[in-house]
Design an enzyme around this catalytic site. Sequence first.
Site, PDB file in Angstrom:
ATOM      1  N   TYR A   1      54.685  39.345  37.436  1.00 12.77           N
ATOM      2  CA  TYR A   1      53.630  38.943  36.490  1.00 12.77           C
ATOM      3  C   TYR A   1      53.327  40.057  35.481  1.00 12.77           C
ATOM      4  O   TYR A   1      53.519  39.897  34.270  1.00 12.77           O
ATOM      5  CB  TYR A   1      52.393  38.542  37.290  1.00 12.77           C
ATOM      6  CG  TYR A   1      51.169  38.186  36.475  1.00 12.77           C
ATOM      7  CD1 TYR A   1      51.274  37.443  35.309  1.00 12.77           C
ATOM      8  CD2 TYR A   1      49.900  38.566  36.911  1.00 12.77           C
ATOM      9  CE1 TYR A   1      50.139  37.085  34.584  1.00 12.77           C
ATOM     10  CE2 TYR A   1      48.764  38.216  36.211  1.00 12.77           C
ATOM     11  CZ  TYR A   1      48.882  37.485  35.030  1.00 12.77           C
ATOM     12  OH  TYR A   1      47.764  37.148  34.330  1.00 12.77           O
ATOM     13  N   ILE A   2      52.870  41.188  35.970  1.00  8.95           N
ATOM     14  CA  ILE A   2      52.473  42.260  35.052  1.00  8.95           C
ATOM     15  C   ILE A   2      53.708  42.937  34.454  1.00  8.95           C
ATOM     16  O   ILE A   2      53.738  43.269  33.263  1.00  8.95           O
ATOM     17  CB  ILE A   2      51.574  43.286  35.769  1.00  8.95           C
ATOM     18  CG1 ILE A   2      50.356  42.585  36.366  1.00  8.95           C
ATOM     19  CG2 ILE A   2      51.112  44.370  34.794  1.00  8.95           C
ATOM     20  CD1 ILE A   2      49.535  43.452  37.306  1.00  8.95           C
TER      21      ILE A   2
ATOM     22  N   SER B   1      45.274  50.334  41.817  1.00  6.65           N
ATOM     23  CA  SER B   1      44.362  49.192  41.910  1.00  6.65           C
ATOM     24  C   SER B   1      42.923  49.655  42.104  1.00  6.65           C
ATOM     25  O   SER B   1      42.664  50.697  42.712  1.00  6.65           O
ATOM     26  CB  SER B   1      44.778  48.319  43.103  1.00  6.65           C
ATOM     27  OG  SER B   1      43.794  47.368  43.415  1.00  6.65           O
TER      28      SER B   1
ATOM     29  N   TYR C   1      46.868  46.580  52.312  1.00 10.92           N
ATOM     30  CA  TYR C   1      47.362  46.635  50.928  1.00 10.92           C
ATOM     31  C   TYR C   1      46.599  47.688  50.130  1.00 10.92           C
ATOM     32  O   TYR C   1      47.191  48.540  49.471  1.00 10.92           O
ATOM     33  CB  TYR C   1      47.222  45.270  50.237  1.00 10.92           C
ATOM     34  CG  TYR C   1      47.271  45.395  48.731  1.00 10.92           C
ATOM     35  CD1 TYR C   1      48.469  45.656  48.084  1.00 10.92           C
ATOM     36  CD2 TYR C   1      46.099  45.306  47.968  1.00 10.92           C
ATOM     37  CE1 TYR C   1      48.510  45.818  46.709  1.00 10.92           C
ATOM     38  CE2 TYR C   1      46.138  45.468  46.601  1.00 10.92           C
ATOM     39  CZ  TYR C   1      47.340  45.730  45.970  1.00 10.92           C
ATOM     40  OH  TYR C   1      47.371  45.894  44.608  1.00 10.92           O
TER      41      TYR C   1
ATOM     42  N   LYS D   1      47.750  51.635  48.346  1.00 15.91           N
ATOM     43  CA  LYS D   1      47.516  52.161  46.999  1.00 15.91           C
ATOM     44  C   LYS D   1      46.849  53.536  47.070  1.00 15.91           C
ATOM     45  O   LYS D   1      47.182  54.451  46.308  1.00 15.91           O
ATOM     46  CB  LYS D   1      46.683  51.176  46.175  1.00 15.91           C
ATOM     47  CG  LYS D   1      47.398  49.883  45.824  1.00 15.91           C
ATOM     48  CD  LYS D   1      48.662  50.134  45.010  1.00 15.91           C
ATOM     49  CE  LYS D   1      49.362  48.851  44.616  1.00 15.91           C
ATOM     50  NZ  LYS D   1      50.620  49.091  43.877  1.00 15.91           N
TER      51      LYS D   1
ATOM     52  N   PHE E   1      42.004  46.387  37.305  1.00 13.38           N
ATOM     53  CA  PHE E   1      40.962  45.542  37.853  1.00 13.38           C
ATOM     54  C   PHE E   1      41.585  44.147  38.073  1.00 13.38           C
ATOM     55  O   PHE E   1      42.541  44.042  38.819  1.00 13.38           O
ATOM     56  CB  PHE E   1      39.711  45.625  36.979  1.00 13.38           C
ATOM     57  CG  PHE E   1      38.932  46.884  37.331  1.00 13.38           C
ATOM     58  CD1 PHE E   1      37.759  46.833  38.039  1.00 13.38           C
ATOM     59  CD2 PHE E   1      39.465  48.148  37.036  1.00 13.38           C
ATOM     60  CE1 PHE E   1      37.092  47.995  38.438  1.00 13.38           C
ATOM     61  CE2 PHE E   1      38.811  49.311  37.416  1.00 13.38           C
ATOM     62  CZ  PHE E   1      37.629  49.228  38.122  1.00 13.38           C
TER      63      PHE E   1
END
Length: 336
Positions: A12-13, A125, A150, A154, A179
């Site tokens: 996606y990103i 994140s 998860y 990070k 965000f």
Amino acid sequence: MKKILITGGAGYIGSHTAVVMAEAGLIPIILDDLSNSSESVIDRLEEIMGYKPIFYKGDCNDSSILNKIGKEHQLAGVIHFAAFKAVGESTQEPLKYYQNNLGSLMVLLDFMKREGIQDLVFSSSCTVYGQPDVLPVTESTPRKDAESPYGNTKKVCEDILVDYVKSKAEVRVISLRYFNPVGAHPSAKIGELPNGIPNNLVPFVTQTAAGLREKLTVFGNDYDTSDGSCVRDFIHVMDLADAHVKALNYLGGQSANFYDVFNVGTGHGNSVLEVVETFENVNQLKLNYEIGPKRPGDVVQIWADTKKINKILGWFPKYSLEDSLRDSWNWQKTLK
């Protein structure tokens, strides 16, 4: 023209960042194992960019595929997106998340050292902040115990990068604390494409509007917020992609053994119910939704202080929540 490796670049990103990089005169080299994306994205990128991006199918934990890329391309930097990211799944399979998310970063750093690649932008994140005591959160807001494995990966990855830079490894690193990315490319040729049941709010909203889901559940409406639902900082994915290009450009002007971290958000929060209402208004439709019980581990509210990225990187968001939800729905309508 500089070549930049994008791990997870079909995601996606990553895919949106590839577009923005190409527009900025950089050449994206995409590595993705397609475990949470589709090779059709590469064809869609060709439609947007005007040429087919260089793509390697492979796992970032596999040093042999990285070595192959290093032999075939002179890389000027890396953007590291590749990671497992489903919060719920991480609580059920923590070892899978630690092995992949930490392991891939360390394999990548070894590769960069062998190839003499200095610049790295790391996908972090806002989960590292946990449930903050003071809002908005700045980059100096204390990181709390993560709400999920998860989130903890990070935090640990950030710690690995700090320690690596301190070791005089001759690298320059920026961690971008995202965000809540939403939206899609304005062309509606690429967007968020979750496998199975979505983990994020907006794909669930669009799939419900499209009739793929019977209804949307809003988890809780009696939190201490304006309307009782959780509050998040929703940022358009194109704005987030632009932050990566600005981070890369900034790294190019720094001396070796450099590390910094930036929040990437809009600087204000919107509640889940505000998102639902805005989606309905912008797209002129009604959503079937209900109020459900609270979910354990959900942060009540969080949004970013963006003064640092505004001042140092000269980055400001260009898209509104309305833009994000219009683009998300236009993307959903292209999916069969």
